[in-house]
Design a protein around this motif. Structure first.
Motif, mmCIF file in Angstrom:
data_model
loop_
_atom_site.group_PDB
_atom_site.id
_atom_site.type_symbol
_atom_site.label_atom_id
_atom_site.label_comp_id
_atom_site.label_asym_id
_atom_site.label_seq_id
_atom_site.Cartn_x
_atom_site.Cartn_y
_atom_site.Cartn_z
ATOM 1 N N SER A 84 0.820 -1.218 0.000
ATOM 2 C CA SER A 84 0.000 0.000 0.000
ATOM 3 C C SER A 84 0.850 1.263 0.000
ATOM 4 O O SER A 84 1.938 1.297 0.584
ATOM 5 N N MET A 85 0.308 2.307 -0.649
ATOM 6 C CA MET A 85 0.962 3.611 -0.720
ATOM 7 C C MET A 85 -0.082 4.700 -0.505
ATOM 8 O O MET A 85 -1.221 4.574 -0.962
ATOM 9 N N SER A 86 0.321 5.766 0.176
ATOM 10 C CA SER A 86 -0.600 6.870 0.456
ATOM 11 C C SER A 86 -0.480 7.963 -0.600
ATOM 12 O O SER A 86 0.607 8.228 -1.114
ATOM 13 N N SER A 111 -1.245 12.065 -1.219
ATOM 14 C CA SER A 111 -1.468 13.316 -0.508
ATOM 15 C C SER A 111 -2.617 14.068 -1.176
ATOM 16 O O SER A 111 -2.503 14.506 -2.321
ATOM 17 N N GLN A 156 -7.888 11.366 2.708
ATOM 18 C CA GLN A 156 -6.850 10.341 2.677
ATOM 19 C C GLN A 156 -7.033 9.460 1.441
ATOM 20 O O GLN A 156 -8.121 8.914 1.225
ATOM 21 N N GLY A 157 -5.979 9.347 0.668
ATOM 22 C CA GLY A 157 -6.001 8.471 -0.501
ATOM 23 C C GLY A 157 -5.074 7.289 -0.278
ATOM 24 O O GLY A 157 -3.997 7.441 0.302
ATOM 25 N N MET A 158 -5.494 6.114 -0.707
ATOM 26 C CA MET A 158 -4.680 4.913 -0.534
ATOM 27 C C MET A 158 -4.704 4.088 -1.821
ATOM 28 O O MET A 158 -5.777 3.759 -2.346
ATOM 29 N N THR A 174 -3.377 0.518 -3.267
ATOM 30 C CA THR A 174 -2.845 -0.779 -2.847
ATOM 31 C C THR A 174 -2.575 -1.642 -4.073
ATOM 32 O O THR A 174 -3.485 -1.901 -4.871
ATOM 33 N N ASP A 212 -15.307 6.254 3.368
ATOM 34 C CA ASP A 212 -14.936 6.153 1.957
ATOM 35 C C ASP A 212 -15.909 6.954 1.102
ATOM 36 O O ASP A 212 -17.133 6.789 1.224
#
Length: 246
Positions: free
Chosen positions: A50-52, A54, A59-61, A63, A94
């Motif tokens: 997973s990576m976030s 900005s 919040q964005g994720m 995966t 979400d």
């Protein structure tokens, strides 16, 4: 009997190891080939990851769920297909989620001093929205209620449609502008907005140091290449580990 058998097996293994090393040194064995299936089995250990992202007030994720490599016989690159999950959350809820299919190519190379395989020159050719049951985008009404005082939520819930304009003055203008992406209910429009950042994240992640494959020196074949290998290349549908370059 068992002790003698064990001694014989160890001696046989050492003899085979010596013979193979001699065959490599005298160029009787010049290379070893790995198939697409073997590479995909090695790759599977890297997922999920997973990576976030900005994002303004949210919040964005992203995966990376799994990946599949292929090696067309007429190409010198690895072709990679990534299956990803992408979510955006606001106030703990979400407001967007989707599965993505990311397609591209990458070049593998060997770093002899590190005894590792790395990737470079990644180029993405497609980031596609997968229209499945996982896909979701929040309506203007759903998003607006996340920010309204509790006293107003019942009233808002009985209203047929609420525009995001009601949030003006209640949330920062940067977040207000960002949430405007969701007003038309288009999952594709939201993806198009985030696509450059998604591509940047994936390329940076794949090409960074953490995505190298360290040769396992407890594995006999990998130990041999760590000791005697020179270069790797994609040739005729295989990843070729070369012991000699001449």
């Amino acid at each position: 009997m068992n002790e003698h058998s064990s001694l014989w097996q160890r001696a046989k293994h050492k003899l085979n190891s010596l013979l193979i090393r001699l065959m490599i040194r005298f160029k009787c064995v010049r290379e070893v080939k790995y198939s697409q299936q073997e590479l995909n089995e090695m790759l599977a250990t890297n997922f999920p990851h997973s990576m976030s992202l900005s994002l303004p007030g949210s919040q964005g994720m992203l995966t990376l769920l799994n990946a599949e490599l292929s090696m067309p016989s007429d190409d010198s690159h690895l072709h990679i297909q990534l299956f990803c999950g992408f979510t955006v959350s606001v106030a703990g809820h979400d407001i967007y989620r989707a599965h993505l299919l990311v397609v591209g190519t990458v070049t593998p190379y060997y770093v002899a001093s590190e005894k590792s395989i790395r990737l470079k020159q990644m180029q993405l050719t497609e980031v596609r929205l997968v229209n499945d049951d996982y896909a979701f985008i929040g309506s203007s009404t759903q998003i607006a209620t996340l920010f309204m005082p509790k006293a107003f939520k019942y009233l808002l819930a009985t209203t047929v449609h609420i525009g995001l304009s009601l949030l003006k003055g209640l949330i920062p203008s940067e977040l207000m502008n960002y949430l405007g992406l969701y007003s038309n209910g288009s999952k594709q429009s939201v993806l198009d907005y985030h696509k450059p950042e998604i591509e940047r994240l994936i390329i940076a992640e794949v090409e960074q140091d953490d995505w190298c494959y360290q040769l396992d020196e407890t594995d006999f074949e990998e130990q041999l290449f760590a000791e005697l290998g020179q270069e790797i290349a994609v040739e005729n549908g295989f990843l070729v580990f070369k012991f000699h370059l001449d």
